[in-house]
Design a protein around this motif. Structure first.
Motif, PDB file in Angstrom:
ATOM      1  N   THR A 146       0.806  -1.215   0.000  1.00 49.83           N
ATOM      2  CA  THR A 146       0.000   0.000   0.000  1.00 49.83           C
ATOM      3  C   THR A 146       0.840   1.265   0.000  1.00 49.83           C
ATOM      4  N   PHE A 176       0.098   4.881  -1.935  1.00 50.74           N
ATOM      5  CA  PHE A 176      -0.783   5.993  -1.579  1.00 50.74           C
ATOM      6  C   PHE A 176      -0.778   6.354  -0.102  1.00 50.74           C
ATOM      7  N   VAL A 177      -0.325   5.478   0.800  1.00 51.26           N
ATOM      8  CA  VAL A 177      -0.315   5.912   2.203  1.00 51.26           C
ATOM      9  C   VAL A 177       0.659   7.057   2.406  1.00 51.26           C
ATOM     10  N   THR A 190      -1.733  10.254   1.438  1.00 48.02           N
ATOM     11  CA  THR A 190      -2.886  10.688   2.232  1.00 48.02           C
ATOM     12  C   THR A 190      -2.815  10.277   3.692  1.00 48.02           C
ATOM     13  N   SER A 206      -5.992   7.532   4.386  1.00 45.85           N
ATOM     14  CA  SER A 206      -5.908   6.617   3.253  1.00 45.85           C
ATOM     15  C   SER A 206      -7.153   5.765   3.086  1.00 45.85           C
ATOM     16  N   TYR A 213      -6.235  14.261  -1.988  1.00 45.05           N
ATOM     17  CA  TYR A 213      -7.269  13.222  -2.012  1.00 45.05           C
ATOM     18  C   TYR A 213      -7.546  12.784  -3.436  1.00 45.05           C
ATOM     19  N   GLY A 216      -4.592  10.689  -4.404  1.00 44.28           N
ATOM     20  CA  GLY A 216      -4.667   9.383  -3.753  1.00 44.28           C
ATOM     21  C   GLY A 216      -5.740   8.503  -4.379  1.00 44.28           C
ATOM     22  N   ILE A 272      -5.956  -1.188   5.442  1.00 45.82           N
ATOM     23  CA  ILE A 272      -5.534   0.192   5.662  1.00 45.82           C
ATOM     24  C   ILE A 272      -5.975   0.685   7.037  1.00 45.82           C
ATOM     25  N   THR A 285      -3.346   1.886   9.876  1.00 49.31           N
ATOM     26  CA  THR A 285      -3.398   3.245  10.402  1.00 49.31           C
ATOM     27  C   THR A 285      -3.624   3.227  11.904  1.00 49.31           C
TER      28      THR A 285
END
Lengths: 367, 396
Positions: A28, A31-32, A35, A39, A182, A185, A233, A237
């Motif tokens: 991942t 994109f982590v 954003t 995410s 955003y 992402g 995700i 997080t």
């Protein structure tokens, strides 16, 4: 003319889609980094953005139930333009194969076996894939149901084992980044794991199901894959917080933190095995699709002669794609999504539009 | 006939493939045999004479024959369960490499239990030496992060009881601390997470060597406060109580109350803490802290000529007052050092993302003046096994 006459059931198809997307859910980092704690929102947004496109894929499947993507291209765009587009798709499939191969080798290289040369890992891995591809679609998709379920079970276990580390405060503040992040992402997520399901247009004729019912199974597979990605995700997080963006493999670090009391810990090997299993499914599928489309475009009766040569090509290509994994992440974040948009969204949409304008499926039925 | 031939060929091929799996599962170039690795259990980092270099101490656990009888036989000889190696170098891995020439085995870092920074090095800054613990593939984020009260080397060379290996003994001590609160132990992830928050200050437990009657032991008391990546001060154990009350996540904590008429010891449990950052309409910021919990009376002394019904409210009020005082002590120490060890800044950021943009830059001026409003309600729900104390009964 259909090269591979093997048939797969609807459930196999559904889990193949799910499995295919789950394989990307573990990598991942693309994109982590953009954003961060939001995410998961981006994943949901991308999921919604992709739904209309999924329906485009489905309606292409419905309109041409006995044709794969290469045949559709020839039919819709005519032999010359169609073949050019097909050649582009073959490049896309091959690139995806090599990218995923590279992902696997980077992963093994960075985390488990840093001293083993990549070529050994890639060669052995692709050899197994080649073996599966040789037997056609039936073998390529047969184990995907199992793989998909294994991953879901292990994901559930990992959530339980990291439960004591989960801090929901890590999701705050929401929507704190500039709006463009955003959009960026969402674009990355919608092209890199989600849009890639366009490859399933290659196996439409092999699904043992009336075309009208395909949509349901395609959608369900897509939903399973999407949910898994969101859960991964969310977990990463919640566990890692602001450290999330530092790592190239956040899921691996999360899994490393997991433990059940003091007794059962160091569970990252589960993650490693699942990742390898899923990437096997994904690479095998992409490998199969590349070989099949090549055989199709050159009007071969069998795709077997291509297997080893494409395998060799994929390995070499994987080596020259990027000089380092930083470059890979960099291009995965910035360049690839724009290029992939062409294959995943623009071309399918164009195909459908032109097919509608030329009333293609209907004339086909008349003939 | 042909069919028989193909099946036997297939059979031979599958046998060969099965055998080749044994070649593949050895780990290729990365195979590690247990007698070729030395398992590092603790890493200590101290300053060296050269300001650009560090002195790295690695504690290496020895594999011992299992079974007590064997160990007793070898008693009297060298019965250390670990050996300590040190090297001076610019970086951590290069120090390990220079150790390699002295060690017949390669260091294996996956089972490292603790990272200890010597006090001097912690005051100089730790950030440049943390990178490797995140980057290098053998390093894990769950490793405990500590600061030694003198040199890290002293901590790693000391022999402890009953765990002979001081790094393992430390990780056991830290595990016991979580019976009170998880905020008491800091792993690498917690530390790094604090370090990269722009306004927060990281903390790390301080470990020291103390002499017992005929043994030495390790004590984890005190917390080092970091400003950016440099240690600037420390919390005393009373202030630490204040810290964990503020951070919440307390499981059980003993409360010791000394009053004029007597002394009481209570165990607080079932504690719910909620910390809320507040921005008033006029822009004044504060933090409100709500603590709810229950207590069991474990020991009382004194309180002559009073009965239990009188003592309970007295102790209860004193306990609430004490918790409030601890929190305030801790806060004033943190404010004196202008180090946001509680992560209040992050809490404001999370709850007021819009207002935060203007607060962020002046946080260094705001934090020292920040007010905490406490609302503490701890109740004694259980007097323990007996009702009135012995001396009280006498008075009746």
């Amino acid at each position: 003319m259909q090269i591979d006459k093997g048939k797969i059931t609807a459930v196999q198809f559904m889990f193949s889609v799910a499995c295919y997307m789950q394989a990307s859910s573990l990598l991942t980092a693309f994109f982590v980094g953009i954003t961060k704690q939001d995410s998961w929102i981006v994943v949901i947004l991308a999921f919604l953005v992709c739904l209309p496109f999924l329906f485009i894929f489905i309606s292409i499947m419905r309109n041409f139930p006995d044709k794969n993507l290469i045949q559709i291209n020839t039919l819709v765009f005519g032999p010359v333009v169609g073949n050019i587009i097909s050649a582009m798709y073959i490049w896309y499939f091959l690139t995806l194969t090599s990218l995923n191969l590279r992902d696997l080798s980077d992963f093994v290289h960075q985390t488990i076996m840093p001293k083993t040369p990549s070529i050994v890992i890639m060669f052995l891995f692709l050899l197994v894939c080649a073996w599966a591809v040789r037997f056609g679609i039936g073998v390529v998709t047969r184990y995907n149901t199992l793989f998909s379920i294994i991953q879901i079970v292990i994901l559930a276990l990992a959530v339980v084992f990291t439960a004591n580390l989960i801090d929901f405060q890590n999701f705050l503040p929401m929507f704190d980044q500039p709006a463009m992040e955003y959009v960026h992402g969402t674009h990355v997520v919608s092209t890199i794991p989600f849009g890639e399901v366009v490859v399933f247009l290659m196996i439409t004729p092999n699904i043992k199901l009336p075309p009208k019912k395909i949509s349901k199974f395609f959608l369900w597979g897509f939903v399973i894959g999407g949910i898994v990605l969101v859960v991964v995700i969310l977990r990463d997080t919640a566990v890692l917080g602001n450290v999330l963006g530092l790592f190239s493999l956040p899921s691996f670090e999360t899994q490393r933190m997991a433990s059940l009391m003091e007794a059962l810990s160091r569970l990252e090997i589960m993650f490693a095995s699942v990742l390898i299993i899923l990437l096997f499914a994904k690479v095998t599928f992409l490998y199969y699709v590349t070989v099949l489309s090549l055989a199709q475009i050159f009007k071969f009766e069998t795709f077997k002669p291509f297997i080893l040569s494409i395998g060799a090509l994929a390995i070499v290509y994987a080596f020259i794609l990027y000089s380092s994994s930083m470059q890979h992440v960099e291009s995965g974040t910035n360049a690839t999504p724009i290029l992939w948009t062409l294959f995943e969204f623009v071309l399918p949409m164009l195909t459908l539009l032109i097919a509608k304008m030329r009333k293609l499926p209907q004339t086909e039925e008349v003939v | 006939m042909k069919k028989n031939f193909t099946t036997s060929v297939n059979r031979i091929i599958s046998v060969i493939l099965c055998l080749s799996i044994t070649l593949l599962t050895t780990g290729c170039w990365d195979s590690k045999e247990i007698d070729t690795i030395s398992i590092v259990t603790g890493i200590g980092i101290d300053t060296s004479q050269n300001p650009d270099e560090i002195n790295l101490t690695a504690q290496i656990g020895k594999t011992q024959p299992s079974g007590g009888a064997l160990q007793q036989d070898s008693a009297g000889g060298d019965n250390d369960s670990f050996l300590v190696m040190e090297a001076t170098s610019k970086g951590i891995l290069s120090a390990f490499e220079s150790m390699n020439t002295k060690n017949s085995r390669t260091p294996f870092l996956q089972h490292n239990q603790v990272i200890i920074f010597g006090k001097e090095q912690a005051e100089k800054g730790v950030q440049s030496y943390i990178d490797v613990f995140l980057r290098y593939y053998q390093m894990r984020m769950e490793v405990w992060f500590l600061v030694a009260d003198s040199k890290a080397k002293d901590i790693l060379t000391v022999k402890t009881q009953p765990e002979k290996n001081s790094a393992i003994s430390l990780s056991e001590i830290l595990r016991d601390e979580t019976n009170i609160s998880e905020s008491l132990r800091i792993n690498l992830k917690d530390f790094v997470s604090r370090l990269i928050e722009p306004t927060s200050s990281a903390i790390a437990p301080i470990v020291s060597v103390q002499k017992g009657i005929d043994t030495t032991f390790l004590a984890v008391d005190g917390m080092a406060i970091f400003k950016k990546d440099k240690m600037v001060g420390q919390l005393t154990s009373k202030q630490i109580d204040g810290y964990i009350w503020t951070m919440g996540r307390i499981k059980e904590i003993p409360l010791e109350i000394s009053l004029d008429p007597g002394y009481g010891n209570m165990q607080a449990f079932n504690i719910k803490c909620s910390m809320k950052p507040i921005i008033q309409k006029d822009g004044v910021i504060s933090v409100s802290l709500q603590i709810r919990g229950q207590m069991v009376l474990d020991e009382i002394k004194g309180f002559d000529s009073m009965n239990l019904n009188e003592i309970v409210p007295l102790l209860q009020r004193a306990a609430n007052e004490k918790v409030h005082q601890d929190i305030m002590n801790c806060l004033s120490e943190a404010q004196r050092l202008n180090s946001d060890i509680f992560g209040f800044g992050t809490a404001f950021h999370r709850n007021y993302p819009k207002e935060w943009k203007s607060l962020k830059n002046k946080w260094d001026q705001l934090f020292p003046k920040l007010k905490i409003n406490t609302d503490i309600k701890l109740e004694i729900i259980n007097p323990g096994k007996i009702g009135a104390s012995l001396n009280m009964e006498d008075k009746k």
